[in-house]
Design an enzyme around this catalytic site. Structure first.
Site, PDB file in Angstrom:
ATOM      1  N   SER A 178     -13.871  -4.757  -0.586  1.00 33.60           N
ATOM      2  CA  SER A 178     -14.950  -3.942  -1.398  1.00 33.60           C
ATOM      3  C   SER A 178     -16.316  -4.636  -0.938  1.00 33.60           C
ATOM      4  CB  SER A 178     -14.750  -4.150  -2.808  1.00 33.60           C
ATOM      5  OG  SER A 178     -15.326  -3.194  -3.665  1.00 33.60           O
TER       6      SER A 178
ATOM      7  N   TYR B 157       0.601  -1.270   0.047  1.00 34.73           N
ATOM      8  CA  TYR B 157      -0.126  -0.003  -0.043  1.00 34.73           C
ATOM      9  C   TYR B 157       0.914   1.060  -0.008  1.00 34.73           C
ATOM     10  CZ  TYR B 157      -3.968  -2.827   1.044  1.00 34.73           C
ATOM     11  OH  TYR B 157      -5.174  -3.875   0.896  1.00 34.73           O
TER      12      TYR B 157
ATOM     13  N   GLU C  43     -21.218   2.515  -9.688  1.00 34.84           N
ATOM     14  CA  GLU C  43     -21.788   2.487 -11.218  1.00 34.84           C
ATOM     15  C   GLU C  43     -23.366   2.681 -11.057  1.00 34.84           C
ATOM     16  OE1 GLU C  43     -20.867  -1.528 -12.521  1.00 34.84           O
ATOM     17  OE2 GLU C  43     -18.675  -1.386 -11.969  1.00 34.84           O
TER      18      GLU C  43
END
Length: 289
Positions: free
Chosen positions: A202, A48, A210
């Site tokens: 997620s 990261y 979206e």
């Protein structure tokens, strides 16, 4: 399994160079806020921020003077990433015994801690050998460098391969209402059968990212349930995921303080059976078989 980790995990991927670029004091405030909401587990990966975020978090953690035993640190390793600090010709995976041990030592140094609560192999490699991995993990556990061991993004056959030689405690996978293949392809079944607890990265999927026929159907259905459960859409999405019998722990990437609190509150929502299926049908666009 005894609950060692908070019911919601804070993902740190965007805290540093790959996102918010928090200063030490901002990162310290973020850690403190998470703890105040009941989120005590922080999810890292060595890559990261191009191998920089762990060290920044480590500085903030030390500055905060939080007792190490009051939080849990997860890190992932194995991806050799293209970054200024590495002379890699190509992004690849390395699960050699020496690299696993070296990589964990680097994470401990950067996070300014003596141990990781959980080490995960970040992504499966075609060249990984269970004996070599098991040897490295056994040594790390023996020396108190890691407490638990797991994998990330592994299929059932890949979990079986590594599990031949060493126990897997967790598998962190992509799972959400809009990416629920793990519920249908045997991945979550395998974990439930073998006592491997899932973590989900997620966990809100593409619902807020979206604008598609699918996401419009989902918003419409969630809208009908918000008043009933006195919940926001993101809370209902987390409640949907949390109802799965495998005991999924969501890893949330938000740094929005209100949404972190809402995520924690979602753990108290128990969706009714038919409401769970109404949400699934909205995602799939057809009734179940």
């Amino acid at each position: 399994m005894v609950a060692k980790y908070s019911k919601i995990i804070s993902g740190t991927m965007t805290w540093g160079a790959w996102g918010k670029q928090f200063s030490t004091s901002e990162m310290e405030a973020m850690i403190q806020h998470c703890i105040s909401t009941g989120i005590t587990t922080f999810d890292h990966a060595d890559i990261y921020g191009g191998y920089t975020t762990e060290a920044e978090f480590g500085k903030a953690l030390t500055a905060s003077q939080i007792k190490r035993d009051d939080i849990q640190l997860i890190s992932k390793m194995g991806i050799q990433y293209m970054a200024e600090s590495r002379k890699n010709k190509v992004k690849h995976y390395d699960y050699s015994k020496d690299y696993i041990i070296w990589s964990v030592e680097e994470s401990l140094k950067n996070l300014q801690t003596e141990y990781l609560d959980l080490l995960l192999l970040h992504r499966p490699s075609p060249l990984m050998h269970p004996d070599e991995i098991a040897e490295a993990i056994s040594l790390l556990k023996q020396h108190g460098k890691i407490k638990d061991f797991g994998v990330s993004n592994f299929t059932p056959s890949q979990m079986e391969l590594i599990g031949l030689r060493i126990d897997i405690d967790f598998n962190q996978i992509e799972f959400s209402l809009t990416a629920h293949e793990a519920m249908l392809n045997g991945t979550l079944d395998f974990m439930l059968t073998n006592g491997i607890q899932p973590m989900a990265w997620s966990p809100l999927g593409s619902v807020f990212k979206e604008d598609t026929e699918q996401t419009r159907r989902i918003h419409k259905q969630l809208g009908k349930l918000m008043e009933k459960y006195n919940a926001t859409e993101d809370q209902l999405l987390l409640a949907w995921l949390l109802k799965h019998p495998s005991g999924i722990i969501p890893v949330v990437g938000t740094t929005n303080k209100t949404r972190l609190q809402q995520a924690m509150n979602a753990t108290k929502i128990n969706l009714e059976l038919e409401d769970w299926f109404l949400i699934l049908v909205a995602a799939q666009g057809h009734k179940v078989p």
